[in-house]
Design an enzyme around this catalytic site. Structure first.
Site, PDB file in Angstrom:
ATOM      1  N   GLY A   1       1.595   2.228  10.946  1.00 48.37           N
ATOM      2  CA  GLY A   1       2.549   3.334  10.840  1.00 48.37           C
ATOM      3  C   GLY A   1       3.164   3.743  12.166  1.00 48.37           C
TER       4      GLY A   1
ATOM      5  N   GLY B   1       2.539  -1.112   4.453  1.00 50.59           N
ATOM      6  CA  GLY B   1       2.621   0.308   4.102  1.00 50.59           C
ATOM      7  C   GLY B   1       4.074   0.739   3.982  1.00 50.59           C
ATOM      8  N   GLY B   2       4.594   1.340   5.047  1.00 43.03           N
ATOM      9  CA  GLY B   2       5.937   1.933   5.046  1.00 43.03           C
ATOM     10  C   GLY B   2       7.016   1.036   4.449  1.00 43.03           C
TER      11      GLY B   2
ATOM     12  N   HIS C   1      -9.864   1.384   4.606  1.00 41.49           N
ATOM     13  CA  HIS C   1      -8.597   1.566   5.330  1.00 41.49           C
ATOM     14  C   HIS C   1      -8.837   2.510   6.511  1.00 41.49           C
ATOM     15  CE1 HIS C   1      -4.489   2.651   6.292  1.00 41.49           C
ATOM     16  NE2 HIS C   1      -4.120   1.569   5.636  1.00 41.49           N
TER      17      HIS C   1
ATOM     18  N   ASN D   1       0.868  -1.175   0.000  1.00 41.29           N
ATOM     19  CA  ASN D   1       0.000   0.000   0.000  1.00 41.29           C
ATOM     20  C   ASN D   1       0.907   1.228   0.000  1.00 41.29           C
ATOM     21  OD1 ASN D   1      -1.826   2.014   0.446  1.00 41.29           O
ATOM     22  ND2 ASN D   1      -2.441   1.347   2.487  1.00 41.29           N
ATOM     23  N   TRP D   2       1.046   1.847  -1.180  1.00 43.90           N
ATOM     24  CA  TRP D   2       1.975   2.976  -1.318  1.00 43.90           C
ATOM     25  C   TRP D   2       1.346   4.284  -0.833  1.00 43.90           C
ATOM     26  CZ3 TRP D   2       3.572   1.404  -6.996  1.00 43.90           C
ATOM     27  CH2 TRP D   2       4.391   0.270  -6.931  1.00 43.90           C
ATOM     28  N   LYS D   3       0.084   4.240  -0.468  1.00 46.42           N
ATOM     29  CA  LYS D   3      -0.610   5.424   0.058  1.00 46.42           C
ATOM     30  C   LYS D   3      -0.339   6.643  -0.846  1.00 46.42           C
ATOM     31  CE  LYS D   3      -0.403   3.304   4.569  1.00 46.42           C
ATOM     32  NZ  LYS D   3      -0.362   3.421   6.013  1.00 46.42           N
TER      33      LYS D   3
ATOM     34  N   SER E   1       2.601  -2.106  10.608  1.00 47.03           N
ATOM     35  CA  SER E   1       4.033  -2.145  10.944  1.00 47.03           C
ATOM     36  C   SER E   1       4.698  -3.480  10.614  1.00 47.03           C
ATOM     37  CB  SER E   1       4.250  -1.768  12.415  1.00 47.03           C
ATOM     38  OG  SER E   1       3.816  -0.444  12.647  1.00 47.03           O
TER      39      SER E   1
ATOM     40  N   GLU F   1      -6.125  -5.008  10.347  1.00 48.23           N
ATOM     41  CA  GLU F   1      -5.125  -3.984  10.651  1.00 48.23           C
ATOM     42  C   GLU F   1      -5.508  -3.259  11.940  1.00 48.23           C
ATOM     43  OE1 GLU F   1      -2.858  -2.714   6.914  1.00 48.23           O
ATOM     44  OE2 GLU F   1      -4.629  -1.465   7.023  1.00 48.23           O
TER      45      GLU F   1
ATOM     46  N   GLU G   1      -7.178   4.861   7.638  1.00 51.34           N
ATOM     47  CA  GLU G   1      -6.908   6.274   7.331  1.00 51.34           C
ATOM     48  C   GLU G   1      -8.102   6.912   6.645  1.00 51.34           C
ATOM     49  OE1 GLU G   1      -3.206   5.606   5.288  1.00 51.34           O
ATOM     50  OE2 GLU G   1      -2.285   5.038   7.191  1.00 51.34           O
TER      51      GLU G   1
HETATM   52  P1  PGA Z   1       2.262   0.303   7.820  1.00 49.09           P
HETATM   53  O1  PGA Z   1       0.866   0.539   7.090  1.00 49.09           O
HETATM   54  O2  PGA Z   1       2.821  -0.994   7.295  1.00 49.09           O
HETATM   55  O3  PGA Z   1       3.090   1.485   7.468  1.00 49.09           O
HETATM   56  O4  PGA Z   1       1.963   0.214   9.295  1.00 49.09           O
HETATM   57  C1  PGA Z   1      -0.002  -0.536   6.860  1.00 49.09           C
HETATM   58  C2  PGA Z   1      -1.246  -0.040   6.190  1.00 49.09           C
HETATM   59  O5  PGA Z   1      -1.646   1.100   6.426  1.00 49.09           O
HETATM   60  O6  PGA Z   1      -1.866  -0.755   5.391  1.00 49.09           O
END
Ligand code: PGA
Length: 242
Positions: A171, A223-224, A96, A13-15, A202, A165, A98
């Site tokens: 994050g 994500g990250g 998600h 997930n490159w957001k 994470s 999640e 977010e």
């Molecule tokens: P993260 O994000 O790996 O940076 O915690 C995961 C996500 O938001 O899908």
């Protein structure tokens, strides 16, 4: 289709974090043929077409990060499931945390998005997860059950992928423990026995191996760490079943 495959599934997930140049480099670095793991990337909507053109359909699945709950019409800035399908994109991440937090997306919205996607034969990757307060009150399973019921996920069992999640782990560098993930995965599996369950929050090269061993966990939403080519490849290898 990633829902029918028996392989584990790792999704990047490159957001809103990847530039055009980085998205291109990441996509190109993932073009290997793999038969024991499914890999997907979710670029920004603006990059979907470019990444789709790079992706060799056998090795890399491309997903959107969100989709409109409406079919079509006057919804400035939105992207419809039909438009996603027309671009050859395989599905979309939805719900998600977010989007739930920053854009007030509800479980009812998630249900409408699932309907739009499945009507186009696209795969919804549905994110669910509790916040820290719910976890500390010992109400995690109850909360997840209510998210599942309010979005009517049982009706779509087998047509969706679930990403568990925990909001407090996204994050933050705070990964859920193997025991916490195992308890939730087996709970979700009872409610949605035909759907693939991923863990997200994470995930790094350092913890992916342990997470990959957990019963009923069939992959990860990253994500990250998905923005770092070498680290993401190590995560993929941890989930690849030999
Ligand atoms: P993260 O994000 O790996 O940076 O915690 C995961 C996500 O938001 O899908």
């Amino acid at each position: 289709m990633i829902t029918n495959s028996k392989n584990n599934l790792v999704i990047a997930n490159w957001k809103m974090a990847a530039s055009l140049e980085l998205a291109k480099a990441l996509a190109e670095s993932l073009l290997e043929s793999r038969d024991n793991i499914d890999v997907a990337v979710a670029p920004s909507a603006l990059h979907l077409n470019m990444v789709k053109n790079i992706a060799n359909t056998n090795s890399l699945t491309v997903l959107a990060q969100d989709v409109s709950k409406h079919e079509s019409g006057a919804f400035t800035g939105e992207i419809s499931a039909l438009q996603i399908s027309e671009m050859g994109i395989s599905g979309s991440v939805i719900g998600h945390s977010e989007r739930r937090k920053n854009f007030a997306e509800t479980d009812a919205d998630v249900l409408e998005k699932i309907k739009q996607l499945t009507a186009q034969n696209l795969v919804p990757v549905v994110c669910i997860g509790e916040n820290l307060e719910t976890r500390e009150q010992g109400k995690t399973l109850e909360f997840l059950q209510s998210q599942i019921e309010k979005s009517n996920l049982q009706e779509f069992d087998g047509k969706i992928v679930i990403a568990y999640e925990p909001v407090w782990a996204i994050g933050t560098g705070k990964v859920a423990t193997v025991e916490q993930i195992a308890e939730v995965a087996s709970f979700i599996h009872k409610l949605l026995p035909k759907s693939k369950i991923l863990y997200g929050g994470s995930v790094t090269a350092a913890n992916a191996k342990d997470i990959a061993q957990i019963q009923h966990i069939k992959g990860a939403l990253v994500g990250g760490a998905s923005l770092k080519i070498d680290e993401f490849k190590q995560i993929i290898s941890s989930f690849a079943v030999v």
